[in-house]
Design a protein around this motif. Sequence first.
Motif, mmCIF file in Angstrom:
data_model
loop_
_atom_site.group_PDB
_atom_site.id
_atom_site.type_symbol
_atom_site.label_atom_id
_atom_site.label_comp_id
_atom_site.label_asym_id
_atom_site.label_seq_id
_atom_site.Cartn_x
_atom_site.Cartn_y
_atom_site.Cartn_z
ATOM 1 N N GLY A 1 17.091 25.076 -2.896
ATOM 2 C CA GLY A 1 16.635 26.483 -2.419
ATOM 3 C C GLY A 1 17.492 27.669 -2.574
ATOM 4 O O GLY A 1 17.308 28.776 -1.996
ATOM 5 N N VAL A 2 18.784 27.315 -3.202
ATOM 6 C CA VAL A 2 19.630 28.472 -3.312
ATOM 7 C C VAL A 2 19.233 29.422 -4.377
ATOM 8 O O VAL A 2 18.911 28.829 -5.416
ATOM 9 N N ARG A 3 19.222 30.611 -4.025
ATOM 10 C CA ARG A 3 18.479 31.500 -4.943
ATOM 11 C C ARG A 3 19.397 32.347 -6.042
ATOM 12 O O ARG A 3 20.687 32.493 -5.395
ATOM 13 N N ASP A 4 18.866 32.787 -6.906
ATOM 14 C CA ASP A 4 19.757 33.913 -7.784
ATOM 15 C C ASP A 4 19.941 34.947 -6.931
ATOM 16 O O ASP A 4 19.340 35.419 -5.926
ATOM 17 N N GLY A 5 21.301 35.702 -7.001
ATOM 18 C CA GLY A 5 21.707 36.800 -6.225
ATOM 19 C C GLY A 5 22.214 36.451 -5.174
ATOM 20 O O GLY A 5 22.443 37.619 -4.395
ATOM 21 N N SER A 6 22.453 35.277 -4.547
ATOM 22 C CA SER A 6 22.990 34.980 -3.165
ATOM 23 C C SER A 6 24.237 35.481 -3.027
ATOM 24 O O SER A 6 25.199 35.314 -4.036
ATOM 25 N N THR A 7 24.817 35.539 -1.769
ATOM 26 C CA THR A 7 26.192 35.825 -1.518
ATOM 27 C C THR A 7 26.524 34.438 -1.003
ATOM 28 O O THR A 7 26.163 33.669 0.275
ATOM 29 N N VAL A 8 27.537 33.699 -1.843
ATOM 30 C CA VAL A 8 28.020 32.278 -1.308
ATOM 31 C C VAL A 8 29.470 32.550 -0.967
ATOM 32 O O VAL A 8 30.187 32.654 -1.705
ATOM 33 N N MET A 9 29.454 32.054 0.211
ATOM 34 C CA MET A 9 31.133 31.659 0.842
ATOM 35 C C MET A 9 31.618 30.371 0.549
ATOM 36 O O MET A 9 30.923 29.348 0.830
ATOM 37 N N ILE A 10 32.789 30.449 -0.071
ATOM 38 C CA ILE A 10 33.134 29.017 -0.355
ATOM 39 C C ILE A 10 34.438 28.785 0.312
ATOM 40 O O ILE A 10 35.614 29.506 0.119
ATOM 41 N N GLY B 1 36.804 27.560 6.761
ATOM 42 C CA GLY B 1 35.582 26.849 6.837
ATOM 43 C C GLY B 1 34.815 27.228 8.181
ATOM 44 O O GLY B 1 33.547 27.785 8.148
ATOM 45 N N PRO B 2 35.521 27.103 9.655
ATOM 46 C CA PRO B 2 34.711 27.657 10.739
ATOM 47 C C PRO B 2 34.205 29.109 10.697
ATOM 48 O O PRO B 2 33.166 29.247 10.950
ATOM 49 N N VAL B 3 34.860 29.919 10.082
ATOM 50 C CA VAL B 3 34.593 31.349 10.011
ATOM 51 C C VAL B 3 33.304 31.530 9.265
ATOM 52 O O VAL B 3 32.452 32.363 9.372
ATOM 53 N N MET B 4 33.475 30.834 8.041
ATOM 54 C CA MET B 4 32.355 31.191 7.092
ATOM 55 C C MET B 4 31.192 30.485 7.523
ATOM 56 O O MET B 4 29.908 30.859 7.339
ATOM 57 N N ALA B 5 31.304 29.405 8.069
ATOM 58 C CA ALA B 5 29.935 28.694 8.775
ATOM 59 C C ALA B 5 29.363 29.326 9.768
ATOM 60 O O ALA B 5 28.059 29.510 9.773
ATOM 61 N N GLY C 1 44.243 39.211 5.989
ATOM 62 C CA GLY C 1 43.663 39.067 7.167
ATOM 63 C C GLY C 1 42.511 39.954 7.295
ATOM 64 O O GLY C 1 41.759 39.564 8.409
ATOM 65 N N ASN C 2 42.257 41.086 6.621
ATOM 66 C CA ASN C 2 40.879 41.688 6.593
ATOM 67 C C ASN C 2 39.988 40.847 6.279
ATOM 68 O O ASN C 2 38.689 40.934 6.709
ATOM 69 N N LEU C 3 40.279 39.895 5.085
ATOM 70 C CA LEU C 3 39.197 39.164 4.581
ATOM 71 C C LEU C 3 38.477 38.110 5.923
ATOM 72 O O LEU C 3 37.366 38.183 6.222
ATOM 73 N N ALA C 4 39.555 37.421 6.402
ATOM 74 C CA ALA C 4 39.161 36.533 7.453
ATOM 75 C C ALA C 4 38.485 37.247 8.700
ATOM 76 O O ALA C 4 37.476 36.870 9.172
ATOM 77 N N GLU C 5 38.987 38.471 8.978
ATOM 78 C CA GLU C 5 38.416 39.320 10.195
ATOM 79 C C GLU C 5 36.970 39.796 9.627
ATOM 80 O O GLU C 5 36.125 39.856 10.709
ATOM 81 N N ARG C 6 36.889 40.028 8.661
ATOM 82 C CA ARG C 6 35.695 40.500 8.113
ATOM 83 C C ARG C 6 34.653 39.476 8.120
ATOM 84 O O ARG C 6 33.378 39.864 8.545
ATOM 85 N N ILE C 7 35.089 38.261 8.027
ATOM 86 C CA ILE C 7 34.141 37.138 7.969
ATOM 87 C C ILE C 7 33.759 36.751 9.297
ATOM 88 O O ILE C 7 32.587 36.691 9.734
ATOM 89 N N ARG C 8 34.716 36.795 10.055
ATOM 90 C CA ARG C 8 34.649 36.544 11.515
ATOM 91 C C ARG C 8 33.729 37.406 12.255
ATOM 92 O O ARG C 8 33.164 37.069 13.039
ATOM 93 N N ALA C 9 33.905 38.895 11.748
ATOM 94 C CA ALA C 9 33.068 39.748 12.454
ATOM 95 C C ALA C 9 31.659 39.532 12.535
ATOM 96 O O ALA C 9 30.711 39.633 13.143
ATOM 97 N N ALA C 10 31.268 39.252 11.074
ATOM 98 C CA ALA C 10 30.054 38.647 10.579
ATOM 99 C C ALA C 10 29.289 37.634 11.716
ATOM 100 O O ALA C 10 28.273 37.816 12.219
ATOM 101 N N GLY C 11 30.260 36.688 12.142
ATOM 102 C CA GLY C 11 29.818 35.352 12.711
ATOM 103 C C GLY C 11 29.665 36.035 14.198
ATOM 104 O O GLY C 11 28.785 35.440 14.957
ATOM 105 N N ALA C 12 30.592 36.973 14.670
ATOM 106 C CA ALA C 12 30.542 37.450 15.924
ATOM 107 C C ALA C 12 29.513 38.477 16.216
ATOM 108 O O ALA C 12 29.255 38.815 17.294
ATOM 109 N N GLY C 13 28.562 38.873 15.238
ATOM 110 C CA GLY C 13 27.877 39.922 15.444
ATOM 111 C C GLY C 13 28.624 41.396 15.725
ATOM 112 O O GLY C 13 27.771 42.365 16.613
ATOM 113 N N ILE C 14 29.831 41.660 15.200
ATOM 114 C CA ILE C 14 30.373 42.749 15.380
ATOM 115 C C ILE C 14 30.103 43.609 14.087
ATOM 116 O O ILE C 14 30.302 43.323 12.878
#
Length: 233
Positions: A15-24, A178-182, A104-117
Amino acid sequence: MIDKVADTVAQALQGVRDGSTVMIGGFGTAGIPNELIDGLIAQGARDLTVVNNNAGNGDSGLAALLKAGRVRKIICSFPRQADSHVFDELYRSGRIELELVPQGNLAERIRAAGAGIGGFFSPTSYGTELAKGKETREIDGRMYVLEAPIHGDLALIKAERGDRWGNLVYRKAARNFGPVMAMAARATVATVHEIVPLGALDPEAIVTPGIFVSRLVRIDRTATQAGGFKQAA
């Protein structure tokens, strides 16, 4: 009965679609879910935006995904290193887009997405090319740049052990992103070396609760160390 265990990598990546944003996940060569990356290449999704700490090493893993022409854009902190020749060639020839983000910004931008910020102000990158087009603000006499969260359609991560509910624990530095991307992705697929019965994981040791994991697949450790991978039955 909740059972998130997939029999194969191919099943886990359906089910992975073309154009997806994939965090690795991964940091350098630690904690890279190589089996899932290989599975994504086989699955065939194209025009991907990949979020990772770097832009691949050598010719395997993320570098192989880039070489296969599946990635339109990469968001990372360290795109160039001694063995990043695949990315270098693609970037210099204009075949891949790069969004460079301080680590640092990369980690925090990902964390912000997960935290609803909705965004946050960071002093990092103020006055540089990386701040172009972004809102800036003075706070307590210091200049800051507004950074937006990074959301993913899919996160591919590597853990050490998990149970059928998707609860995960990690091994040392393999934990990294891993944890923040999940938390930041709509769906998360994880590899583990061991699937244990419910209740076998110490609740105090669980880093990623199963609510953030969609599917997991067990990968044989000895086959991985040998340079290939073998899916466990």
